[in-house]
Design an enzyme around this catalytic site. Sequence first.
Site, short mmCIF file in Angstrom:
data_model
loop_
_atom_site.label_atom_id
_atom_site.label_comp_id
_atom_site.label_asym_id
_atom_site.label_seq_id
_atom_site.Cartn_x
_atom_site.Cartn_y
_atom_site.Cartn_z
N ASP A 131 0.84 -1.19 0.00
CA ASP A 131 0.00 0.00 0.00
C ASP A 131 0.88 1.25 0.00
O ASP A 131 1.94 1.25 0.59
CB ASP A 131 -0.89 0.01 1.24
N GLU A 147 -2.55 -1.57 -5.47
CA GLU A 147 -3.78 -0.88 -5.83
C GLU A 147 -3.69 -0.33 -7.23
O GLU A 147 -2.64 0.13 -7.65
CB GLU A 147 -3.99 0.32 -4.91
N CYS A 182 -11.77 -3.80 7.44
CA CYS A 182 -10.81 -4.61 8.20
C CYS A 182 -10.60 -5.93 7.47
O CYS A 182 -11.42 -6.33 6.63
CB CYS A 182 -11.37 -4.86 9.60
N CYS A 221 -11.16 -8.66 8.60
CA CYS A 221 -12.26 -9.54 8.97
C CYS A 221 -13.53 -9.19 8.20
O CYS A 221 -14.53 -9.88 8.31
CB CYS A 221 -12.52 -9.46 10.48
N CYS A 267 -10.06 -2.28 15.05
CA CYS A 267 -11.32 -2.95 14.70
C CYS A 267 -12.02 -3.44 15.95
O CYS A 267 -11.48 -4.24 16.70
CB CYS A 267 -11.05 -4.11 13.75
N CYS A 293 -13.02 -7.64 15.37
CA CYS A 293 -12.07 -8.74 15.57
C CYS A 293 -10.92 -8.36 16.50
O CYS A 293 -10.09 -9.18 16.86
CB CYS A 293 -11.52 -9.24 14.24
N ASP A 310 -1.79 1.68 7.30
CA ASP A 310 -1.28 1.34 5.98
C ASP A 310 -0.99 -0.15 5.85
O ASP A 310 -1.16 -0.75 4.79
CB ASP A 310 0.00 2.14 5.68
ZN LIG Z 1 -11.68 -6.71 12.13
#
Ligand SMILES: [Zn+2]
Length: 360
Positions: free
Chosen positions: A181, A265, A317, A319, A334, A337, A344
């Site tokens: 990234d 990306e 995230c 997850c 997050c 999770c 980044d």
């Molecule tokens: Zn998460």
Amino acid sequence: MTFQFRLYPTPEQEKQLGITLDLCRKLYNSAKEQRETDYKQEGKTITYAMQQNELPALKQQFPAYKEVHSQVLQDCLRRLDDAYQRFFRGEAGYPHYKSADRYVSFTYPQPGAVLRTFAKAGSIYLPKIGVVKMNAHRPFDQAGVTQINVKRYADHWMVNISVKAPDVEAGAAVESTVGIDVGLSSFAALSDETKVDNPRYLRKAEKRLKREQRRLSRKQRGSRNRQKARRKVAKTHQKVARQRKDFLHKQSCRIVRDHDLIAVEQLKVRNMVRNRRLAKSISDAGWRQFITYLSYKAKRQGKRLVQVPAHGTSQTCVCGADVPKTLAIRIHNCKVCGLIQDRDVVSAKIILQRALKIAA
Ligand SMILES: [Zn+2]
């Protein structure tokens, strides 16, 4: 591969870290002075080996140096020697004396010999400093540690632990994947939780270029001075471009060598440049150029570069949960999770996830 962890030294250890760094810098500077005076007075060229042989005598004369590990002292002399070698090869300017804000780290170049133990998880044994608390948020191969570098920042200390990549048997189909990234604070963040910094020399050269461009814009049109200033800008520009290219080549080579599938990306550079805060890091780093290098190097070595849609990689995230954040928020946190990590790095992981889905 380098892991960076934050150190939490005790006040006593912090004092010793500061003393160590200061002594290293003084050694560096006086070794440079010695090279110069001996050369001027006797035409003698001092080598690394000669200076290293004098370390025991130095310790006798200045006992404070006994409190610095000998490998660390040798590394100071090695750095100086490298600086001179680069100068002799025409790759860098003449070595400078180092002020305290320019000499910010010291290194154990062969920790294998001194790395007797990593005391219990969450700390690191730094010879002559002690067992220092360390935020080791990710495991690494301790047997493969090739170098330990301790670095001072404005208000904290970090340790950079270099680990040699595990040997890959010839012909073995080891699938190594990585997501990359664009970094905001650094050049790039990788899904293996490492970061690649913009080199300091490049940042400096770019700053100079900007200054010269401003100066040029103030000169009167058609004047001699303007012509002169324009030539100067062109020259600096060329130099910056060359240095940046060199940096991008090195980084892309390393990434393609170490990985079979590389995910990045799809960048809409034009959109991002409109955002002023992002503009600097994007254009400066030559991200587009970087992807071009990655692409042809991957092709040449039979590896895969996968470009994924950029949309929302910084707002979710791994997850799958939404974790909205503004540019000012550096840490991903997050609630679903429990993942807490550099934003980044999380983006890099999501980019890799998307690429693996596409590749499958
Ligand atoms: Zn998460």
